[in-house]
Design an enzyme around this catalytic site. Structure first.
Site, PDB file in Angstrom:
ATOM      1  N   GLU A   1      -7.283  -4.469  76.521  1.00 45.35           N
ATOM      2  CA  GLU A   1      -8.188  -3.753  76.269  1.00 45.35           C
ATOM      3  C   GLU A   1      -8.192  -2.633  77.630  1.00 45.35           C
ATOM      4  O   GLU A   1      -7.866  -3.023  78.821  1.00 45.35           O
ATOM      5  CB  GLU A   1      -9.571  -4.089  76.004  1.00 45.35           C
ATOM      6  CG  GLU A   1     -10.180  -4.980  77.358  1.00 45.35           C
ATOM      7  CD  GLU A   1     -11.254  -5.551  76.838  1.00 45.35           C
ATOM      8  OE1 GLU A   1     -11.517  -6.045  75.520  1.00 45.35           O
ATOM      9  OE2 GLU A   1     -12.129  -5.688  77.872  1.00 45.35           O
TER      10      GLU A   1
ATOM     11  N   CYS B   1     -10.415   2.573  83.329  1.00 45.80           N
ATOM     12  CA  CYS B   1     -10.454   0.844  83.820  1.00 45.80           C
ATOM     13  C   CYS B   1      -9.290   0.588  83.173  1.00 45.80           C
ATOM     14  O   CYS B   1      -9.244   0.455  81.876  1.00 45.80           O
ATOM     15  CB  CYS B   1     -11.768   0.222  83.560  1.00 45.80           C
ATOM     16  SG  CYS B   1     -11.627  -1.297  83.822  1.00 45.80           S
TER      17      CYS B   1
ATOM     18  N   CYS C   1      -6.179 -14.109  81.459  1.00 43.52           N
ATOM     19  CA  CYS C   1      -6.416 -14.569  82.916  1.00 43.52           C
ATOM     20  C   CYS C   1      -6.236 -15.876  83.317  1.00 43.52           C
ATOM     21  O   CYS C   1      -7.139 -16.812  82.411  1.00 43.52           O
ATOM     22  CB  CYS C   1      -7.557 -13.589  83.515  1.00 43.52           C
ATOM     23  SG  CYS C   1      -7.754 -13.670  85.409  1.00 43.52           S
TER      24      CYS C   1
ATOM     25  N   CYS D   1     -13.299 -16.987  85.455  1.00 44.17           N
ATOM     26  CA  CYS D   1     -14.533 -16.922  85.957  1.00 44.17           C
ATOM     27  C   CYS D   1     -15.447 -17.315  84.871  1.00 44.17           C
ATOM     28  O   CYS D   1     -15.339 -17.078  83.602  1.00 44.17           O
ATOM     29  CB  CYS D   1     -14.752 -15.739  86.682  1.00 44.17           C
ATOM     30  SG  CYS D   1     -13.582 -15.144  87.920  1.00 44.17           S
TER      31      CYS D   1
ATOM     32  N   CYS E   1     -16.626 -14.411  82.175  1.00 47.18           N
ATOM     33  CA  CYS E   1     -15.868 -13.650  82.005  1.00 47.18           C
ATOM     34  C   CYS E   1     -15.290 -13.771  80.437  1.00 47.18           C
ATOM     35  O   CYS E   1     -14.447 -15.090  80.530  1.00 47.18           O
ATOM     36  CB  CYS E   1     -14.981 -13.255  82.983  1.00 47.18           C
ATOM     37  SG  CYS E   1     -13.450 -12.210  82.626  1.00 47.18           S
TER      38      CYS E   1
ATOM     39  N   CYS F   1     -15.731  -7.023  79.955  1.00 51.49           N
ATOM     40  CA  CYS F   1     -14.133  -7.307  80.137  1.00 51.49           C
ATOM     41  C   CYS F   1     -13.447  -8.354  79.398  1.00 51.49           C
ATOM     42  O   CYS F   1     -14.097  -9.436  79.210  1.00 51.49           O
ATOM     43  CB  CYS F   1     -13.801  -7.427  81.623  1.00 51.49           C
ATOM     44  SG  CYS F   1     -12.162  -8.128  82.059  1.00 51.49           S
TER      45      CYS F   1
HETATM   46  S1  SF4 Z   1     -13.614 -11.832  86.224  1.00 48.89           S
HETATM   47 FE1  SF4 Z   1     -12.137 -12.319  84.326  1.00 48.89          FE
HETATM   48  S2  SF4 Z   1     -10.388 -11.199  84.595  1.00 48.89           S
HETATM   49 FE2  SF4 Z   1     -11.245 -10.954  86.625  1.00 48.89          FE
HETATM   50  S3  SF4 Z   1     -10.338 -12.857  87.630  1.00 48.89           S
HETATM   51 FE3  SF4 Z   1     -12.266 -13.627  86.841  1.00 48.89          FE
HETATM   52  S4  SF4 Z   1     -11.586 -14.528  84.895  1.00 48.89           S
HETATM   53 FE4  SF4 Z   1      -9.948 -13.306  85.368  1.00 48.89          FE
END
Ligand code: SF4
Length: 343
Positions: free
Chosen positions: A85, A99, A106, A110, A113, A335
């Site tokens: 995206e 963005c 990923c 986190c 997220c 995100c």
């Molecule tokens: S915020 Fe999301 S995309 Fe960014 S590093 Fe952490 S898990 Fe990965």
């Protein structure tokens, strides 16, 4: 868009080098979405370019526009079918910010997220990263959006510094006056805080902005929210930032998503103040408080009064602070949310 590939096609057809300039001007200057629109090029060249050097390495799956028109989010399918995206934001009436994502999924997981919840799938290539900017410039032209796309932030899916080579090459394309020509000071790269990556980035791109996803300034809490902190604790991050400031004169943004009752208490604000003061040059840090866009899970955004109280405590301690509402919460603005739905 890969100009190297277009150059090979032109050479293969034994055409003069100025044809490449015509291609470049059409793609980056006029934002054409098909070689068919470039009537100055011979038909044979247009056909061969369409076959061997496609303008975009991705195609639109879905685009959502927020009710206020200030945010657009697109799910793009890559050539292997994976979906990423990318977001277009209008922070002021005539200026637009893209963005971009740097990975499919990923690995950093986190806690709050949606991309992290997908896990890591693969790195994006430099072309796939910079093509997100090209996609939005084409989209603005097709939709008749006024103003200029003159800001790019690497804050989409993925950890940019974990895909360093491709990110660096994409930055060169975004900055190149003969390609997107975006000023270095209008480009920002965000990281969870990989120390070696931060230092290298400072040496390679001293004029490009760095943002660190901090979210907590005490190791225990930060390790819960940003698991990368277990590998790269705050002390390592601080050392890397000190070295970074040795090579770059740019201000560092500290991103801090406010989560109700988790990291928005007075003690959390005091820990943040202490962290910035320990870095020794508080004037070079800017704290960006974000009103979190909730996804599924236990985390809730702080209320606005709580967020203001948190901000006031930082301001009273002399920190530079802004509080920003996430744009586009009605279009799965956080995100990774739209791509998770579409993949
Ligand atoms: S915020 Fe999301 S995309 Fe960014 S590093 Fe952490 S898990 Fe990965």
């Amino acid at each position: 868009m890969d100009l190297g590939r277009a150059a090979k096609v032109i050479k293969g057809l034994r055409l003069p080098p100025y044809r490449l300039d015509q291609v470049r001007r059409a793609v980056y200057g006029h934002c054409v979405s098909s070689y068919g629109e470039v009537s100055v090029l011979p038909l044979e060249l247009r056909q061969e370019l369409a076959r061997s050097a496609p303008i975009l390495s991705c195609s639109l799956r879905e685009c959502r526009v927020s009710a206020d028109g200030l945010a657009r989010k697109a799910a793009l399918a890559l050539l292997d079918g994976k979906v990423i995206e990318t977001v277009l934001l209008r922070p002021s009436p005539r200026r637009w910010t893209a963005c971009v994502s740097t990975q499919v999924g990923c690995a950093f997981n986190c806690a709050f997220c949606a991309t992290g919840a997908m896990g890591f799938v693969r790195d994006l290539t430099a072309e796939e990263i910079s093509d997100q900017v090209l996609f939005w410039r084409q989209n603005m032209r097709q939709e008749g959006l006024e103003g200029r796309l003159d800001n790019v932030v690497y804050m989409g899916m993925g950890e940019p510094l974990a895909n360093y080579e491709a990110v660096a090459e994409s930055l060169r394309r975004v900055l190149d006056p003969k390609q997107h020509g975006i000023g270095a000071r209008h480009v920002s790269v965000s990281t969870v805080g990989i120390p070696k990556g931060i230092e290298r980035f400072g040496e390679d791109f001293p004029q490009v902005n760095l943002a660190v996803s901090l979210h907590a300034a005490e190791d225990g809490l930060r390790s819960r929210l940003v698991p990368a902190n277990r590998t790269f604790p705050l002390a390592d991050l601080s050392r890397a930032l000190e070295r970074y400031l040795g090579s770059s004169s740019r201000k560092v943004m500290l991103e801090y998503a406010l989560l109700a009752g988790v990291n928005d208490r007075p003690g959390d604000a005091d820990a943040l103040v202490a962290f910035v003061r320990r870095l020794g040059r508080p004037g070079l840090f800017h704290v960006n408080l974000i009103l979190y866009n909730p996804i599924e899970g236990p985390w809730r955004p702080s209320s606005e009064p709580e967020a203001r109280r948190f901000q006031d405590r930082l301001l009273a301690a002399g920190l530079k602070v802004t509080l920003r509402q996430s744009l586009g919460s009605d279009i799965q603005g956080a995100c990774g949310q739209l791509a998770s739905e579409r993949s």
